[in-house]
Design a protein around this motif. Structure first.
Motif, PDB file in Angstrom:
ATOM      1  N   VAL A 264     -21.388   2.050  -5.704  1.00  0.00           N
ATOM      2  CA  VAL A 264     -22.026   2.936  -6.675  1.00  0.00           C
ATOM      3  C   VAL A 264     -20.995   3.721  -7.473  1.00  0.00           C
ATOM      4  O   VAL A 264     -21.056   3.776  -8.702  1.00  0.00           O
ATOM      5  CB  VAL A 264     -23.018   3.895  -5.976  1.00  0.00           C
ATOM      6  N   SER A 265     -20.012   4.314  -6.795  1.00  0.00           N
ATOM      7  CA  SER A 265     -19.003   5.145  -7.469  1.00  0.00           C
ATOM      8  C   SER A 265     -17.925   4.267  -8.098  1.00  0.00           C
ATOM      9  O   SER A 265     -16.732   4.384  -7.788  1.00  0.00           O
ATOM     10  CB  SER A 265     -18.383   6.123  -6.461  1.00  0.00           C
ATOM     11  N   LEU A 266     -18.345   3.408  -9.008  1.00  0.00           N
ATOM     12  CA  LEU A 266     -17.446   2.375  -9.522  1.00  0.00           C
ATOM     13  C   LEU A 266     -16.274   2.931 -10.328  1.00  0.00           C
ATOM     14  O   LEU A 266     -15.179   2.372 -10.297  1.00  0.00           O
ATOM     15  CB  LEU A 266     -18.241   1.385 -10.381  1.00  0.00           C
ATOM     16  N   SER A 267     -16.482   4.025 -11.056  1.00  0.00           N
ATOM     17  CA  SER A 267     -15.431   4.538 -11.938  1.00  0.00           C
ATOM     18  C   SER A 267     -14.645   5.683 -11.322  1.00  0.00           C
ATOM     19  O   SER A 267     -13.756   6.238 -11.971  1.00  0.00           O
ATOM     20  CB  SER A 267     -16.049   4.996 -13.267  1.00  0.00           C
ATOM     21  N   ASP A 268     -14.943   6.034 -10.087  1.00  0.00           N
ATOM     22  CA  ASP A 268     -14.235   7.119  -9.403  1.00  0.00           C
ATOM     23  C   ASP A 268     -12.920   6.577  -8.849  1.00  0.00           C
ATOM     24  O   ASP A 268     -12.920   5.639  -8.043  1.00  0.00           O
ATOM     25  CB  ASP A 268     -15.115   7.659  -8.265  1.00  0.00           C
ATOM     26  N   GLU A 269     -11.797   7.161  -9.268  1.00  0.00           N
ATOM     27  CA  GLU A 269     -10.492   6.651  -8.840  1.00  0.00           C
ATOM     28  C   GLU A 269     -10.293   6.754  -7.329  1.00  0.00           C
ATOM     29  O   GLU A 269      -9.504   6.002  -6.742  1.00  0.00           O
ATOM     30  CB  GLU A 269      -9.358   7.380  -9.567  1.00  0.00           C
ATOM     31  N   ARG A 270     -11.023   7.658  -6.684  1.00  0.00           N
ATOM     32  CA  ARG A 270     -10.932   7.781  -5.222  1.00  0.00           C
ATOM     33  C   ARG A 270     -11.549   6.575  -4.514  1.00  0.00           C
ATOM     34  O   ARG A 270     -11.327   6.361  -3.326  1.00  0.00           O
ATOM     35  CB  ARG A 270     -11.631   9.062  -4.764  1.00  0.00           C
ATOM     36  N   ASN A 271     -12.299   5.793  -5.269  1.00  0.00           N
ATOM     37  CA  ASN A 271     -12.935   4.596  -4.717  1.00  0.00           C
ATOM     38  C   ASN A 271     -12.017   3.381  -4.768  1.00  0.00           C
ATOM     39  O   ASN A 271     -12.303   2.353  -4.155  1.00  0.00           O
ATOM     40  CB  ASN A 271     -14.235   4.306  -5.467  1.00  0.00           C
ATOM     41  N   ASN A 272     -10.918   3.480  -5.505  1.00  0.00           N
ATOM     42  CA  ASN A 272      -9.958   2.372  -5.592  1.00  0.00           C
ATOM     43  C   ASN A 272      -8.998   2.452  -4.412  1.00  0.00           C
ATOM     44  O   ASN A 272      -7.903   2.997  -4.510  1.00  0.00           O
ATOM     45  CB  ASN A 272      -9.199   2.435  -6.915  1.00  0.00           C
ATOM     46  N   VAL A 273      -9.413   1.888  -3.294  1.00  0.00           N
ATOM     47  CA  VAL A 273      -8.685   2.100  -2.039  1.00  0.00           C
ATOM     48  C   VAL A 273      -7.581   1.077  -1.790  1.00  0.00           C
ATOM     49  O   VAL A 273      -6.811   1.220  -0.839  1.00  0.00           O
ATOM     50  CB  VAL A 273      -9.651   2.102  -0.831  1.00  0.00           C
ATOM     51  N   GLY A 274      -7.480   0.048  -2.622  1.00  0.00           N
ATOM     52  CA  GLY A 274      -6.437  -0.941  -2.355  1.00  0.00           C
ATOM     53  C   GLY A 274      -6.424  -2.080  -3.353  1.00  0.00           C
ATOM     54  O   GLY A 274      -7.110  -2.061  -4.372  1.00  0.00           O
ATOM     55  N   LYS A 275      -5.627  -3.093  -3.026  1.00  0.00           N
ATOM     56  CA  LYS A 275      -5.515  -4.269  -3.895  1.00  0.00           C
ATOM     57  C   LYS A 275      -5.413  -5.526  -3.053  1.00  0.00           C
ATOM     58  O   LYS A 275      -4.998  -5.503  -1.888  1.00  0.00           O
ATOM     59  CB  LYS A 275      -4.307  -4.147  -4.819  1.00  0.00           C
ATOM     60  N   LEU A 276      -5.797  -6.621  -3.669  1.00  0.00           N
ATOM     61  CA  LEU A 276      -5.760  -7.940  -3.044  1.00  0.00           C
ATOM     62  C   LEU A 276      -4.562  -8.700  -3.593  1.00  0.00           C
ATOM     63  O   LEU A 276      -4.394  -8.825  -4.806  1.00  0.00           O
ATOM     64  CB  LEU A 276      -7.058  -8.693  -3.348  1.00  0.00           C
ATOM     65  N   THR A 277      -3.710  -9.212  -2.709  1.00  0.00           N
ATOM     66  CA  THR A 277      -2.523  -9.941  -3.152  1.00  0.00           C
ATOM     67  C   THR A 277      -2.854 -11.413  -3.386  1.00  0.00           C
ATOM     68  O   THR A 277      -3.895 -11.917  -2.950  1.00  0.00           O
ATOM     69  CB  THR A 277      -1.395  -9.844  -2.113  1.00  0.00           C
ATOM     70  N   ASN A 278      -1.946 -12.105  -4.050  1.00  0.00           N
ATOM     71  CA  ASN A 278      -2.130 -13.534  -4.298  1.00  0.00           C
ATOM     72  C   ASN A 278      -2.160 -14.350  -3.013  1.00  0.00           C
ATOM     73  O   ASN A 278      -2.696 -15.463  -2.981  1.00  0.00           O
ATOM     74  CB  ASN A 278      -1.014 -14.067  -5.201  1.00  0.00           C
ATOM     75  N   GLU A 279      -1.575 -13.804  -1.947  1.00  0.00           N
ATOM     76  CA  GLU A 279      -1.537 -14.506  -0.656  1.00  0.00           C
ATOM     77  C   GLU A 279      -2.755 -14.219   0.206  1.00  0.00           C
ATOM     78  O   GLU A 279      -2.832 -14.659   1.353  1.00  0.00           O
ATOM     79  CB  GLU A 279      -0.279 -14.112   0.122  1.00  0.00           C
ATOM     80  N   GLY A 280      -3.721 -13.466  -0.348  1.00  0.00           N
ATOM     81  CA  GLY A 280      -4.920 -13.164   0.420  1.00  0.00           C
ATOM     82  C   GLY A 280      -4.742 -12.023   1.395  1.00  0.00           C
ATOM     83  O   GLY A 280      -5.492 -11.909   2.369  1.00  0.00           O
TER      84      GLY A 280
END
Length: 325
Positions: A264-280
Motif C-alpha cells: 500500500v505505501s508504495l511511494s514511501d521511501e521507508r518502504n524501499n527496504v532493499g534491492k534484488l541483484t542480478n544473481e538472485g
C-alpha cells in the motif's frame, strides 16, 4: 516448516480504474532482467526453505499472465525437482479469471484468490470500472459462476467493500452471494469498509465512521451467514491479525526490482527496504526491516496488524545491510 513468501508484481498497470485506488500506474510490466533475477531468487530460496508461496499483486496481475505463468511455471518445475512445497495466490479483480486459466493455475498449485466486489451490478460498476469507463460486474460474476460450476480445486475469498454509498446495494449482493456461493466450501467472504489508502482519489465523504463500519459489517454478515456465531467462527472478522508486512519471511518485489514490505505505501521511501541483484540475491536494509517488523519485538497488536500505521521516521544514519541468498 520453513516458509518464505514472495509478493510479485508482474505488472503495475491495471485494466480497472477504481474510484478509491491509491496506485498511480506509472510503472508497467516487470522488466526482463528482473524476471530472470526473480527466477534465480526462487531457485536460491528453494534450496533453503520447505515451502515457497508466490503471491501475485499489481496493478492487475492477470493482465500480464504471460510473465506470471513464466515465473510460476519455473517455480513449480524447480519445486518438483527439489521436492519442495509451492503454493500461489492472487489479488485480482477477476475480470480475466476464466475457468480455463484457473485450471492452468491449479495445475501448478496456484489455487487461492482474493476478489473484491463493491455492491450489486449498478453500484459496483460505478466504482470498479474499466479504464474505458465501462462496467465490470457482469463479467466478473459470470467468471465466478463458471468457477463454481467447475470441479477445479480453489479457494476464493470474496472481499466486499463497504462505503456510505453502497450499503443498500451491498445487501442485495449479500443475498446473491448467500444463494449462489456460500453453500460451496471453496468460497468465503470478508467484509471490509473502504479506507483512505492515499493516492489522488477524493473519497473521504463516502467513508464510514468507525461505529458505522461495525454496524454495516454486522448487517451484511447476518445476511450471508444467518448464524452469527458461525460467521465469527470461520474467521470472517480480523482479530489479532498479523500483516504480511510485519513478518520477516515476506517480501514484495515490484516490476522494476525494488524490494518493499508493504503493498500500500508504495511511494514511501521507508518502504524501499532493499534491492534484488542480478544473481538472485536480496540485499536488505537492516534498520528498515526492523522498523517494519517492530511489532514482533514489542508485541504491539496495532503494529502487528498494520506496521505502516505510525511508522517511525527514517533516520539518515549509516546503512547496515543483510544479504539473503
Amino acid at each position: 516448516m520453513k516458509s518464505f513468501e514472495l509478493i510479485l508484481y508482474p505488472t503495475e498497470q491495471c485494466n480497472f480504474r477504481c474510484s478509491y485506488c491509491y496506485e498511480d500506474f506509472e510503472i508497467g510490466r516487470m522488466l526482463p532482467e528482473v524476471i530472470e533475477s526473480v527466477k534465480k531468487l526462487i531457485d536460491n530460496r528453494l534450496d533453503v526453505v520447505d515451502h515457497l508461496h508466490l503471491s501475485w499483486f499489481g496493478g492487475e496481475p492477470l493482465t500480464a499472465k504471460d510473465i506470471l505463468l513464466d515465473i510460476a511455471n519455473y517455480a513449480f518445475n524447480e519445486s518438483q525437482k527439489k521436492n519442495k512445497k509451492l503454493t500461489g495466490s492472487f489479488t485480482t479483480n477477476a475480470y480475466h479469471l476464466t475457468e480455463e486459466l484457473a485450471l492452468e493455475f491449479s495445475r501448478i498449485h496456484h489455487n487461492q484468490y482474493q476478489i473484491s466486489l463493491d455492491g450489486y451490478q449498478e453500484q459496483h460498476d460505478r466504482t470498479r470500472k474499466l479504464a474505458s469507463g465501462k462496467g465490470t460486474f457482469n463479467k466478473i460474476w459470470n467468471n465466478l459462476i463458471n468457477l463454481k460450476n467447475s470441479n477445479i480445486s480453489f479457494e476464493i475469498l470474496l472481499r466486499l467493500h463497504l462505503t456510505r454509498e453502497n450499503l443498500e446495494s451491498m445487501q442485495i449482493l449479500a443475498y446473491q452471494i448467500k444463494n449462489n456461493f456460500i453453500i460451496d466450501p471453496r468460497f468465503s467472504v470478508l467484509v471490509k469498509a473502504v479506507g483512505d489508502w492515499g493516492g489522488d482519489n477524493q473519497i473521504k465523504e463516502i467513508l464510514l465512521s468507525k461505529n458505522e463500519q461495525e454496524h454495516a459489517v454486522d448487517k451484511i454478515l447476518k445476511i450471508i451467514y444467518p448464524n452469527k456465531d458461525n460467521a465469527s467462527s470461520i474467521g470472517i472478522r480480523e482479530t489479532k491479525y498479523i500483516c504480511y508486512a510485519a513478518k520477516p519471511n515476506s517480501l514484495a518485489i515490484r516490476a522494476k526490482g525494488t524490494i518493499q514490505k508493504c503493498t500500500v505505501s508504495l511511494s514511501d521511501e521507508r518502504n524501499n527496504v532493499g534491492k534484488l541483484t542480478n544473481e538472485g540475491q536480496i540485499i536488505l536494509d537492516k534498520d528498515l526491516m526492523k522498523m517494519w517488523m517492530r511489532g514482533l519485538y514489542s508485541k504491539d497488536e496495532k503494529s502487528l496488524a498494520c506496521p505502516a500505521y505510525n511508522l517511525p521516521k527514517l533516520e539518515k544514519n549509516k546503512i547496515e545491510t543483510i544479504t539473503i541468498t
